[in-house]
Design a protein around this motif. Structure first.
Motif, PDB file in Angstrom:
ATOM      1  N   VAL A 121     -15.117 -29.738   5.908  1.00 19.64           N
ATOM      2  CA  VAL A 121     -15.075 -30.706   4.802  1.00 19.64           C
ATOM      3  C   VAL A 121     -15.556 -30.255   3.831  1.00 19.64           C
ATOM      4  N   PRO A 122     -14.843 -30.665   2.793  1.00 13.68           N
ATOM      5  CA  PRO A 122     -15.648 -30.291   1.412  1.00 13.68           C
ATOM      6  C   PRO A 122     -16.758 -31.064   0.961  1.00 13.68           C
ATOM      7  N   PRO A 123     -17.704 -30.625  -0.016  1.00 14.33           N
ATOM      8  CA  PRO A 123     -18.771 -31.457  -0.564  1.00 14.33           C
ATOM      9  C   PRO A 123     -17.976 -32.743  -1.508  1.00 14.33           C
ATOM     10  N   ALA A 124     -18.977 -33.611  -1.288  1.00 10.24           N
ATOM     11  CA  ALA A 124     -18.516 -35.083  -2.398  1.00 10.24           C
ATOM     12  C   ALA A 124     -19.642 -35.603  -2.860  1.00 10.24           C
ATOM     13  N   PRO A 125     -19.666 -36.079  -4.157  1.00  9.19           N
ATOM     14  CA  PRO A 125     -20.671 -36.667  -4.805  1.00  9.19           C
ATOM     15  C   PRO A 125     -20.953 -38.022  -4.209  1.00  9.19           C
ATOM     16  N   LEU A 126     -22.270 -38.126  -4.089  1.00  7.16           N
ATOM     17  CA  LEU A 126     -22.809 -39.535  -3.368  1.00  7.16           C
ATOM     18  C   LEU A 126     -22.825 -40.714  -4.360  1.00  7.16           C
ATOM     19  N   ALA A 127     -22.518 -40.479  -5.726  1.00  6.37           N
ATOM     20  CA  ALA A 127     -22.593 -41.253  -6.487  1.00  6.37           C
ATOM     21  C   ALA A 127     -21.559 -40.821  -7.899  1.00  6.37           C
ATOM     22  N   PRO A 128     -20.936 -41.787  -8.767  1.00  7.08           N
ATOM     23  CA  PRO A 128     -19.857 -41.572  -9.736  1.00  7.08           C
ATOM     24  C   PRO A 128     -21.008 -40.310 -10.554  1.00  7.08           C
ATOM     25  N   VAL A 129     -20.264 -39.384 -11.158  1.00  9.40           N
ATOM     26  CA  VAL A 129     -20.902 -38.437 -12.080  1.00  9.40           C
ATOM     27  C   VAL A 129     -20.327 -39.048 -13.543  1.00  9.40           C
ATOM     28  N   ILE A 130     -21.445 -39.411 -14.215  1.00 11.05           N
ATOM     29  CA  ILE A 130     -21.438 -40.077 -15.503  1.00 11.05           C
ATOM     30  C   ILE A 130     -21.683 -38.744 -16.402  1.00 11.05           C
ATOM     31  N   ILE A 131     -21.074 -38.408 -17.288  1.00  7.51           N
ATOM     32  CA  ILE A 131     -21.165 -37.451 -18.358  1.00  7.51           C
ATOM     33  C   ILE A 131     -21.438 -38.019 -19.779  1.00  7.51           C
ATOM     34  N   ASN A 132     -22.304 -37.905 -20.303  1.00  7.29           N
ATOM     35  CA  ASN A 132     -22.567 -38.613 -21.499  1.00  7.29           C
ATOM     36  C   ASN A 132     -21.750 -37.655 -22.826  1.00  7.29           C
ATOM     37  N   TYR A 133     -21.095 -38.356 -23.647  1.00  7.09           N
ATOM     38  CA  TYR A 133     -20.243 -37.674 -24.502  1.00  7.09           C
ATOM     39  C   TYR A 133     -21.200 -37.480 -25.736  1.00  7.09           C
ATOM     40  N   PRO A 134     -21.935 -36.307 -26.312  1.00  2.72           N
ATOM     41  CA  PRO A 134     -22.540 -36.040 -27.228  1.00  2.72           C
ATOM     42  C   PRO A 134     -21.794 -36.087 -28.571  1.00  2.72           C
ATOM     43  N   ALA A 135     -22.384 -36.309 -29.573  1.00  3.07           N
ATOM     44  CA  ALA A 135     -21.927 -36.101 -30.880  1.00  3.07           C
ATOM     45  C   ALA A 135     -22.096 -34.841 -31.399  1.00  3.07           C
ATOM     46  N   PHE A 136     -21.182 -34.074 -31.872  1.00  7.34           N
ATOM     47  CA  PHE A 136     -21.268 -32.959 -32.498  1.00  7.34           C
ATOM     48  C   PHE A 136     -20.368 -32.651 -33.612  1.00  7.34           C
ATOM     49  N   ALA A 137     -20.433 -31.435 -34.437  1.00  9.90           N
ATOM     50  CA  ALA A 137     -19.741 -31.413 -35.603  1.00  9.90           C
ATOM     51  C   ALA A 137     -18.145 -31.562 -35.465  1.00  9.90           C
ATOM     52  N   SER A 138     -17.560 -30.687 -34.540  1.00  8.92           N
ATOM     53  CA  SER A 138     -16.017 -30.634 -34.617  1.00  8.92           C
ATOM     54  C   SER A 138     -15.561 -31.642 -33.520  1.00  8.92           C
ATOM     55  N   MET A 139     -15.388 -32.691 -33.712  1.00  4.89           N
ATOM     56  CA  MET A 139     -14.983 -33.847 -32.774  1.00  4.89           C
ATOM     57  C   MET A 139     -13.412 -33.695 -32.843  1.00  4.89           C
ATOM     58  N   ALA A 140     -12.770 -33.572 -31.480  1.00  3.87           N
ATOM     59  CA  ALA A 140     -11.333 -33.554 -31.435  1.00  3.87           C
ATOM     60  C   ALA A 140     -10.948 -34.575 -30.360  1.00  3.87           C
ATOM     61  N   ALA A 141      -9.968 -34.985 -30.411  1.00  2.00           N
ATOM     62  CA  ALA A 141      -9.388 -36.056 -29.426  1.00  2.00           C
ATOM     63  C   ALA A 141      -9.834 -35.820 -27.795  1.00  2.00           C
ATOM     64  N   ARG A 142      -9.443 -34.372 -27.678  1.00  2.00           N
ATOM     65  CA  ARG A 142      -9.717 -34.266 -26.201  1.00  2.00           C
ATOM     66  C   ARG A 142      -9.983 -32.674 -25.946  1.00  2.00           C
ATOM     67  N   TYR A 143     -11.012 -32.661 -24.943  1.00  2.00           N
ATOM     68  CA  TYR A 143     -11.471 -31.460 -24.718  1.00  2.00           C
ATOM     69  C   TYR A 143     -11.522 -31.353 -22.963  1.00  2.00           C
ATOM     70  N   SER A 144     -11.083 -30.203 -22.159  1.00  2.00           N
ATOM     71  CA  SER A 144     -11.162 -29.867 -21.066  1.00  2.00           C
ATOM     72  C   SER A 144     -11.499 -28.734 -20.587  1.00  2.00           C
ATOM     73  N   GLY A 145     -12.146 -28.600 -19.473  1.00  2.00           N
ATOM     74  CA  GLY A 145     -12.713 -27.157 -19.026  1.00  2.00           C
ATOM     75  C   GLY A 145     -12.941 -27.582 -17.694  1.00  2.00           C
ATOM     76  N   GLU A 146     -12.973 -26.105 -17.104  1.00  2.00           N
ATOM     77  CA  GLU A 146     -13.523 -26.307 -15.586  1.00  2.00           C
ATOM     78  C   GLU A 146     -15.001 -25.562 -15.462  1.00  2.00           C
ATOM     79  N   LEU A 147     -15.653 -26.250 -14.258  1.00  2.00           N
ATOM     80  CA  LEU A 147     -17.128 -25.871 -14.023  1.00  2.00           C
ATOM     81  C   LEU A 147     -16.904 -25.368 -12.407  1.00  2.00           C
ATOM     82  N   THR A 148     -17.385 -24.469 -12.162  1.00  3.01           N
ATOM     83  CA  THR A 148     -18.021 -24.124 -10.731  1.00  3.01           C
ATOM     84  C   THR A 148     -19.268 -24.694 -10.322  1.00  3.01           C
TER      85      THR A 148
END
Length: 94
Positions: A1-28
């Motif tokens: 059985v794979p692990p699963a978060p016990l609560a929603p993961v909330i990621i705060n979107y920080p302000a930074f110099a080069s704001m684009a409409a969309r960014y995506s990436g993978e994390l391990t």
């Protein structure tokens, strides 16, 4: 059985110099047998540093139901997640 978060993961979107409409990436995520995230590794450098740090901070603070193997019970796990930032708003993952 794979692990699963016990609560929603909330990621705060920080302000930074080069704001684009969309960014995506993978994390391990490296999750121990108690459900704690012990390490987060960004894959391929796809996210700007500010977004990578926001995602890392969010996942390090969330508890997971640990992964399980039938013959061993709770085990250490490694999972890969896609993180998407869109339109400057926080994203909820669950």
């Amino acid at each position: 059985v794979p692990p699963a978060p016990l609560a929603p993961v909330i990621i705060n979107y920080p302000a930074f110099a080069s704001m684009a409409a969309r960014y995506s990436g993978e994390l391990t995520l490296f999750i121990d047998e108690t459900g704690a995230v012990v390490r987060v590794r960004a894959e391929h450098g796809a996210l700007p540093p500010a977004l990578e740090e926001a995602a890392r901070t969010a996942f390090m603070s969330v508890r997971f139901r640990p992964g399980e193997l039938a013959e061993h019970g709770a085990v250490k796990s490694r999972i890969r997640v896609e993180v998407v930032f869109e339109g400057g708003a926080p994203l909820l993952l669950g």
